[in-house]
Design a protein around this motif. Sequence first.
Motif, PDB file in Angstrom:
ATOM      1  N   LYS A  24     -67.073  26.462 -43.577  1.00  0.00           N
ATOM      2  CA  LYS A  24     -66.370  25.895 -42.424  1.00  0.00           C
ATOM      3  C   LYS A  24     -67.410  25.348 -41.450  1.00  0.00           C
ATOM      4  N   THR A  25     -67.201  24.138 -40.998  1.00  0.00           N
ATOM      5  CA  THR A  25     -68.075  23.541 -39.997  1.00  0.00           C
ATOM      6  C   THR A  25     -67.237  23.190 -38.776  1.00  0.00           C
ATOM      7  N   ILE A  26     -67.695  23.628 -37.613  1.00  0.00           N
ATOM      8  CA  ILE A  26     -67.009  23.308 -36.373  1.00  0.00           C
ATOM      9  C   ILE A  26     -67.974  22.604 -35.439  1.00  0.00           C
ATOM     10  N   GLY A  27     -67.451  21.928 -34.438  1.00  0.00           N
ATOM     11  CA  GLY A  27     -68.294  21.294 -33.442  1.00  0.00           C
ATOM     12  C   GLY A  27     -68.790  22.321 -32.453  1.00  0.00           C
ATOM     13  N   SER A  28     -68.913  21.931 -31.206  1.00  0.00           N
ATOM     14  CA  SER A  28     -69.358  22.873 -30.186  1.00  0.00           C
ATOM     15  C   SER A  28     -68.372  24.030 -30.110  1.00  0.00           C
ATOM     16  N   PRO A  29     -68.822  25.276 -30.347  1.00  0.00           N
ATOM     17  CA  PRO A  29     -67.876  26.399 -30.452  1.00  0.00           C
ATOM     18  C   PRO A  29     -67.215  26.747 -29.127  1.00  0.00           C
ATOM     19  N   ALA A  30     -65.988  27.275 -29.224  1.00  0.00           N
ATOM     20  CA  ALA A  30     -65.228  27.707 -28.051  1.00  0.00           C
ATOM     21  C   ALA A  30     -64.485  28.985 -28.412  1.00  0.00           C
ATOM     22  N   TYR A  31     -64.075  29.737 -27.397  1.00  0.00           N
ATOM     23  CA  TYR A  31     -63.349  30.980 -27.664  1.00  0.00           C
ATOM     24  C   TYR A  31     -62.054  30.726 -28.429  1.00  0.00           C
ATOM     25  N   ALA A  32     -61.474  29.548 -28.215  1.00  0.00           N
ATOM     26  CA  ALA A  32     -60.231  29.223 -28.913  1.00  0.00           C
ATOM     27  C   ALA A  32     -60.431  29.122 -30.422  1.00  0.00           C
ATOM     28  N   ASP A  33     -61.687  28.980 -30.877  1.00  0.00           N
ATOM     29  CA  ASP A  33     -61.951  28.906 -32.313  1.00  0.00           C
ATOM     30  C   ASP A  33     -61.827  30.269 -32.997  1.00  0.00           C
ATOM     31  N   LEU A  34     -61.907  31.361 -32.222  1.00  0.00           N
ATOM     32  CA  LEU A  34     -61.983  32.690 -32.827  1.00  0.00           C
ATOM     33  C   LEU A  34     -60.748  33.062 -33.653  1.00  0.00           C
ATOM     34  N   PRO A  35     -59.519  32.936 -33.112  1.00  0.00           N
ATOM     35  CA  PRO A  35     -58.356  33.339 -33.926  1.00  0.00           C
ATOM     36  C   PRO A  35     -58.233  32.597 -35.251  1.00  0.00           C
ATOM     37  N   PRO A  36     -58.345  31.237 -35.277  1.00  0.00           N
ATOM     38  CA  PRO A  36     -58.219  30.576 -36.586  1.00  0.00           C
ATOM     39  C   PRO A  36     -59.366  30.883 -37.529  1.00  0.00           C
ATOM     40  N   LEU A  37     -60.590  31.017 -36.998  1.00  0.00           N
ATOM     41  CA  LEU A  37     -61.714  31.363 -37.872  1.00  0.00           C
ATOM     42  C   LEU A  37     -61.512  32.736 -38.496  1.00  0.00           C
ATOM     43  N   ARG A  38     -61.096  33.687 -37.670  1.00  0.00           N
ATOM     44  CA  ARG A  38     -60.863  35.031 -38.183  1.00  0.00           C
ATOM     45  C   ARG A  38     -59.752  35.023 -39.227  1.00  0.00           C
ATOM     46  N   ALA A  39     -58.688  34.264 -38.976  1.00  0.00           N
ATOM     47  CA  ALA A  39     -57.582  34.206 -39.933  1.00  0.00           C
ATOM     48  C   ALA A  39     -58.025  33.584 -41.255  1.00  0.00           C
ATOM     49  N   GLU A  40     -58.790  32.483 -41.199  1.00  0.00           N
ATOM     50  CA  GLU A  40     -59.246  31.828 -42.430  1.00  0.00           C
ATOM     51  C   GLU A  40     -60.169  32.732 -43.222  1.00  0.00           C
ATOM     52  N   MET A  41     -61.086  33.394 -42.524  1.00  0.00           N
ATOM     53  CA  MET A  41     -62.039  34.247 -43.231  1.00  0.00           C
ATOM     54  C   MET A  41     -61.341  35.442 -43.862  1.00  0.00           C
ATOM     55  N   ARG A  42     -60.366  35.993 -43.143  1.00  0.00           N
ATOM     56  CA  ARG A  42     -59.639  37.137 -43.698  1.00  0.00           C
ATOM     57  C   ARG A  42     -58.874  36.732 -44.956  1.00  0.00           C
ATOM     58  N   ARG A  43     -58.246  35.567 -44.924  1.00  0.00           N
ATOM     59  CA  ARG A  43     -57.522  35.108 -46.117  1.00  0.00           C
ATOM     60  C   ARG A  43     -58.473  34.947 -47.298  1.00  0.00           C
ATOM     61  N   PHE A  44     -59.637  34.361 -47.043  1.00  0.00           N
ATOM     62  CA  PHE A  44     -60.614  34.182 -48.107  1.00  0.00           C
ATOM     63  C   PHE A  44     -61.049  35.530 -48.690  1.00  0.00           C
ATOM     64  N   LEU A  45     -61.390  36.483 -47.823  1.00  0.00           N
ATOM     65  CA  LEU A  45     -61.867  37.777 -48.299  1.00  0.00           C
ATOM     66  C   LEU A  45     -60.754  38.553 -49.001  1.00  0.00           C
ATOM     67  N   ASP A  46     -59.510  38.437 -48.509  1.00  0.00           N
ATOM     68  CA  ASP A  46     -58.394  39.093 -49.185  1.00  0.00           C
ATOM     69  C   ASP A  46     -58.215  38.527 -50.588  1.00  0.00           C
ATOM     70  N   LEU A  47     -58.266  37.202 -50.719  1.00  0.00           N
ATOM     71  CA  LEU A  47     -58.125  36.582 -52.031  1.00  0.00           C
ATOM     72  C   LEU A  47     -59.294  36.919 -52.945  1.00  0.00           C
ATOM     73  N   ALA A  48     -60.468  37.137 -52.354  1.00  0.00           N
ATOM     74  CA  ALA A  48     -61.641  37.497 -53.139  1.00  0.00           C
ATOM     75  C   ALA A  48     -61.627  38.961 -53.562  1.00  0.00           C
ATOM     76  N   GLY A  49     -60.639  39.723 -53.070  1.00  0.00           N
ATOM     77  CA  GLY A  49     -60.519  41.124 -53.474  1.00  0.00           C
ATOM     78  C   GLY A  49     -61.331  42.090 -52.652  1.00  0.00           C
ATOM     79  N   SER A  50     -61.821  41.677 -51.480  1.00  0.00           N
ATOM     80  CA  SER A  50     -62.601  42.585 -50.637  1.00  0.00           C
ATOM     81  C   SER A  50     -61.688  43.628 -50.014  1.00  0.00           C
TER      82      SER A  50
END
Length: 548
Positions: A24-50
């Motif tokens: 994932k590549t984002i521009g200048s980071p902001a606090y508003a990026d945290l919820p979607p980043l966390r959601a995307e990463m969790r989905r990836f790790l869940d699918l990966a079996g972590s």
Amino acid sequence: MSAPIATPDRALKTHAQTPARWQKTIGSPAYADLPPLRAEMRRFLDLAGSPAATSDRYCLSLCEIISNLVKHPRQKAQAVAITCTAAGAHLRLDVADDSTPFASFDAICKSAPARLQAAGTLAESGYGLGCIVAQHARVCYTPAAASVDGRNHFTLEDGAPAAAPQSAPKPLVFLVDDNPADLKMHHRMLSGFYDVVPLGDAMAAMAMFDARRPDLIISDLHMPGTDGAALRRRISALPDGDTVPFIFLSAAAEGMNDANLLRLGIDDYIVKPATSQALQRTAERVLRRREQVHRALESRFHRDVQKYLHPHLPPQAGRWRIALKNRMADAGGGDFTLHSGNEDSLSVILADVMGHGTEAKFFAYAYAGYLRSLFRGALAPERGLAPAAPHTLLTMLSAAVAADDFLDASLLTCQSFRLAQDGTITIASAGHPPPLLLPRRALPSVLPVAGALPGLAGADYQPLHLQLAAGDKIIFATDGFFDAFSAEGEAHPPAALMQMLDTCAPMGAEDCSHEIWQRFEFCAQTQTRPPDDATLIIAAYGGSDEHQ
């Protein structure tokens, strides 16, 4: 933001040992990026079996890194590249950015802990290193000057490349008998099923108990010196000793009816000479019963904790109508609320403690109790003082987390808001998903309120002040609620939720919450990851008395 790159679901589930990658590549980071980043990463790790707990640690560490990239660099990052790879138990997260490096040291590595304490770099970096380092096997920060691509890199890594699966450890059994022949024979009968420690007398068992805690003790009753009954009494007097199941071996069954022996609380007995079948079946039955008791106690603990943590708010506070919906997941961390009010206003804190499993529930329980005590003075109107402002409450919380090693070992997000009787609402946020404004006669929108996670150095929480008209509503919710509506890679707020809010604008708080919650439950049923706690709060302003 660019679209995430991830291995398809089928490949992740079918080839669990093949490295899967999320970028994932984002521009200048902001606090508003945290919820979607966390959601995307969790989905990836869940699918990966972590495991859920591992996913939590990586999501929380990612949020910690991004939060500090927002807050601390003198020259802000213009681009942040996030790469996470998973292969079995092996996980690696790399966050690369082009900001001014944090602190003036070459690298921060867990393998060289002395460097972590160098000349105040921990305090200067603002990275919350104590929290991140404690959660991962390998942690490394490399500034741009020392990296190959000229960017700063924060890298976390756990586990080793997946190896052949190992069988579960066998239950540990102490076998105590002063007869060498019986000890050898019984050891042979049990060793194929259990990790058996043969001990020739009770004193040897007592000494071994200090070093290794067994899952079961099988002891001869009649032994010279300290016999089996005395061994049971001594073991029971030790910390947690009375929870270890105990089986007696005796040459005479009638001796087991002695009242003194029955009071010892033994779990079973076997008459000598013991057959292999009797010994194995009795041990299996006692261990299975012990596991059932543990599960029952754990279930009761969950029920008690959930009863204590269950979020609740008054349905009405003067001209405000308040509706609250909540789902508490057995595996989830913990959502909870604190509130206090007087005739002029109602102050509320909505908190979401991260984590999964029994330990996370216990931590949420402890956290809630700690916060109740911490904020009692700030929220209690009976002391004759005006309640502290929402941003002041979050500043107090952040300072407490930063100063307390126990609290700093876990993370939470929270939101604090105050409802005044003239229709004004003041909101402050600490790493929490932004609330939504649902006007009676306008389109819903996201409120621009954000702040760092509690415990970060120099956290500065800015309040948002709004004046609501009669019929306007504010929607507060935790990650577990918003995640149910979010599509893969979708930023906050979820489009599916915003679309249905249009139809809820004319409704009152209770009807609106009922409509939204029904949709949430439908969406939550399609999720594949473990359920998380979810809380929804709708505060509707009723206006003057004639509008109520």
